[in-house]
Design an enzyme around this catalytic site. Structure first.
Site, PDB file in Angstrom:
ATOM      1  N   TYR A 195      83.773  10.833  23.625  1.00 22.30           N
ATOM      2  CA  TYR A 195      84.364   9.661  22.960  1.00 22.30           C
ATOM      3  C   TYR A 195      83.353   8.901  22.116  1.00 22.30           C
ATOM      4  CZ  TYR A 195      88.451  10.516  25.802  1.00 22.30           C
ATOM      5  OH  TYR A 195      89.559  11.114  26.357  1.00 22.30           O
ATOM      6  N   GLU A 244      85.675  15.620  34.536  1.00 26.12           N
ATOM      7  CA  GLU A 244      84.673  14.556  34.548  1.00 26.12           C
ATOM      8  C   GLU A 244      84.188  14.207  35.951  1.00 26.12           C
ATOM      9  OE1 GLU A 244      85.884  11.226  32.158  1.00 26.12           O
ATOM     10  OE2 GLU A 244      86.105  12.449  30.372  1.00 26.12           O
ATOM     11  N   HIS A 270      92.004  15.794  38.506  1.00 31.98           N
ATOM     12  CA  HIS A 270      91.751  14.694  37.576  1.00 31.98           C
ATOM     13  C   HIS A 270      91.848  13.391  38.374  1.00 31.98           C
ATOM     14  CE1 HIS A 270      91.784  13.718  33.027  1.00 31.98           C
ATOM     15  NE2 HIS A 270      91.606  12.559  33.635  1.00 31.98           N
ATOM     16  N   ARG A 314      96.944  20.606  27.905  1.00 33.08           N
ATOM     17  CA  ARG A 314      96.090  20.467  29.088  1.00 33.08           C
ATOM     18  C   ARG A 314      96.674  19.368  29.975  1.00 33.08           C
ATOM     19  NH1 ARG A 314      91.222  16.856  29.837  1.00 33.08           N
ATOM     20  NH2 ARG A 314      90.234  17.660  31.701  1.00 33.08           N
ATOM     21  N   GLU A 354      88.722  16.764  25.701  1.00 35.61           N
ATOM     22  CA  GLU A 354      89.238  15.415  25.423  1.00 35.61           C
ATOM     23  C   GLU A 354      88.463  14.824  24.263  1.00 35.61           C
ATOM     24  OE1 GLU A 354      89.400  12.506  28.597  1.00 35.61           O
ATOM     25  OE2 GLU A 354      90.206  14.000  29.998  1.00 35.61           O
ATOM     26  N   ASN A 396      84.300  16.589  27.144  1.00 37.34           N
ATOM     27  CA  ASN A 396      85.079  15.390  26.802  1.00 37.34           C
ATOM     28  C   ASN A 396      84.128  14.433  26.104  1.00 37.34           C
ATOM     29  OD1 ASN A 396      86.970  16.693  28.350  1.00 37.34           O
ATOM     30  ND2 ASN A 396      87.150  15.080  29.901  1.00 37.34           N
TER      31      ASN A 396
HETATM   32  C1  FCB Z   1      88.392  10.026  30.177  1.00 36.67           C
HETATM   33  C2  FCB Z   1      89.412  10.457  31.213  1.00 36.67           C
HETATM   34  C3  FCB Z   1      90.832  10.340  30.754  1.00 36.67           C
HETATM   35  C4  FCB Z   1      91.051   9.100  29.927  1.00 36.67           C
HETATM   36  C5  FCB Z   1      90.038   9.003  28.815  1.00 36.67           C
HETATM   37  C6  FCB Z   1      90.219   7.813  27.909  1.00 36.67           C
HETATM   38  O1  FCB Z   1      87.243   9.596  30.822  1.00 36.67           O
HETATM   39  O2  FCB Z   1      89.182  11.794  31.616  1.00 36.67           O
HETATM   40  O3  FCB Z   1      91.657  10.387  31.875  1.00 36.67           O
HETATM   41  O4  FCB Z   1      91.050   8.003  30.730  1.00 36.67           O
HETATM   42  O5  FCB Z   1      88.741   8.970  29.366  1.00 36.67           O
END
Ligand code: FCB
Length: 472
Positions: free
Chosen positions: A305, A174, A129, A85, A376, A303
């Site tokens: 985290y 995002e 992006h 990607r 992500e 995405n």
């Molecule tokens: C996300 C972004 C990516 C990167 C990660 C850690 O928010 O899409 O570009 O910065 O975080």
């Protein structure tokens, strides 16, 4: 093998057609900021503004992927990944955001995609992006409606140029960050801090998504279309009614502001109510806008985290949800974000794979028909080469193992997850953190541009080749 069959070999097997990918974005890796007709984006301007990015770092050179893409594709091929990607830089293929495409810029992506296809990797192209042409920001940026129309025209141009080679298209990455960090908190480009503009930007990003989706469908009839959202897995700190209300508010302005139009063709009344003192939604939303944003999707990209713990009362302690000089939560500025005890990445983001499972379950409940992709997921670590030249990152391997296990659990529960894209293929320009945070499974020595596979790259490559991860 059916999607749930599992040979008894001590491994968690994924469906045979599952995509094992890695992700990057143009401004974070390409460099070559002024080559072949590229013009500045809002990130070139922002990173050149003193005090905006750690250490004054910029993406002008980044990891020189523009010149080294063949090497980077070969690394992915040798690892055994099946998908990649990447994002297309709008100011590289349509400088200034107007007019015809620039062939030299488009040729870079043609060469990249050809190299990917030759290496057996499925290209997944993201149209945006975060690198808005500066000229469009000067004309008003995302708070201006015309930017959405410009984005539709750019999407048509990119899809016409690359649609013979690329079938997987993602409109936006995002949009929450583009709107609320770019125009609300100001920690991202263009660094504006106006809550009403942040909401206007969000609406125009929904519209832009719709315009781009239509343009890609028209140019590439068999396109597999998606959008990548950084959905917040919002958790109330206590079971008080006040904390539940805080969670509702953040879910509205953090998630449903995009999920509503894109998945259901509407904005929820509570979101409009929470923000009615800031924008006149009746004027902002023109007839047909939410229908356009509700374009048919082949998959939703998620995405993920870390989860978000919220309460009605402060003070906020969360590093992951720091606010900059403005707030990224228009209308809900008083909600507090908390840092739970326990392990965190070197970003300070708490590590909690149950958040990914819960998020997948939530979206699946909302739209059971819609396939999902993890576009992500990954972790920043304080990586460094040993004297022998190795880079050992067992924490990142544990993170990938835990999160892939959560994805496996979701698939076993009947949720249609089609692929996983690890963030990131290689260390890169981490926005406001500059080069201080390393997310790659490939280590980059930023002085020499030398690439070194970290232990997580070997681990992830083995998982991709086997289509399976070790049983935890
Ligand atoms: C996300 C972004 C990516 C990167 C990660 C850690 O928010 O899409 O570009 O910065 O975080």
């Amino acid at each position: 093998m059916t999607r749930s069959a599992r040979p008894d070999d001590g491994l968690l097997h994924f469906p045979p057609d599952f995509l094992w990918g890695a992700a990057t974005s143009a401004y974070q890796i390409e460099g070559a900021a002024a080559e072949d007709g590229r013009t500045p984006s809002i990130w070139d301007t922002f990173s050149a503004t003193p005090g905006k990015v750690h250490h004054g770092d910029t993406g002008a050179v980044a990891v020189d992927h523009y010149h080294r893409f063949r090497e980077d594709v070969a690394l992915m091929r040798d690892l055994g990944l099946s998908a990649y990607r990447f994002s297309i830089a709008w100011p590289r293929v349509q400088p200034t955001g107007h007019g015809p495409g620039v062939e030299r810029g488009l040729d870079f992506y043609r060469r990249l995609v050809d190299a990917l296809l030759e290496a057996g990797l499925t290209p997944v192209a993201t149209l945006y992006h975060w690198d808005l042409p500066q000229e469009l920001e000067d004309a008003g940026g995302w708070p201006a409606r015309d930017t959405a129309e410009r984005f539709g025209a750019y999407a048509a141009l990119a899809a016409e140029a690359l649609g013979d080679r690329v079938s997987h298209w993602t409109t936006l990455n995002e949009p929450w960050c583009s709107a609320f960090l770019g125009y609300g908190s100001g920690v991202h480009a263009p660094g504006r801090t106006d809550p009403a503009d942040a909401l206007r930007a969000a609406h125009h990003l929904n519209l832009a998504h719709g315009r781009a989706a239509a343009a890609v469908r028209a140019a590439v009839p068999d396109a597999r279309l998606s959008v990548s959202l950084n959905l917040h897995q919002v958790r109330p700190l206590t079971d008080s009614a006040a904390d539940a209300e805080a969670a509702r508010r953040i879910d509205a302005v953090g998630n449903r502001v995009f999920l509503g139009p894109m998945l259901h063709g509407r904005y929820d009344d509570d979101l409009l109510g929470d923000t009615a003192h800031l924008v006149d939604w009746d004027r902002l939303i023109q007839p047909g806008d939410t229908v356009a944003a509700h374009a048919p999707l082949d998959a939703l990209g998620i995405n993920y985290y870390t989860p978000a713990w919220v309460s009605a009362d402060g003070p906020s302690t969360s590093v992951a949800h720091g606010t900059g000089s403005g707030s990224p939560w228009p209308g809900s500025e008083s909600v507090a974000f908390h840092q739970p005890a326990g392990p965190a990445s070197s970003m300070g983001w708490p590590i909690d794979a149950t958040g990914l499972f819960d998020l997948l379950s939530r979206v699946h409940r909302e739209r059971p028909d819609l396939p999902l992709l993890i576009t992500e997921n990954g972790m920043a670590c304080d990586d460094y080469p040993t004297p022998e030249g190795e880079v050992r990152d067992p924490e990142r391997i544990a993170y990938l193992q835990d999160h892939l296990t959560a994805v496996h659990r979701a698939i076993a529960a009947g949720i249609d997850v089609r692929g996983y894209f690890q963030w990131s293929l290689m260390d890169n320009f981490e926005w406001a953190y500059g080069y201080a945070k390393r997310f790659g499974v490939i280590y980059v020595d930023f002085a020499t541009q030398r690439r070194t596979l970290k232990s997580s790259a070997y681990w992830y490559g083995e998982a991709a080749r086997k289509g399976a991860i070790p049983t935890p």
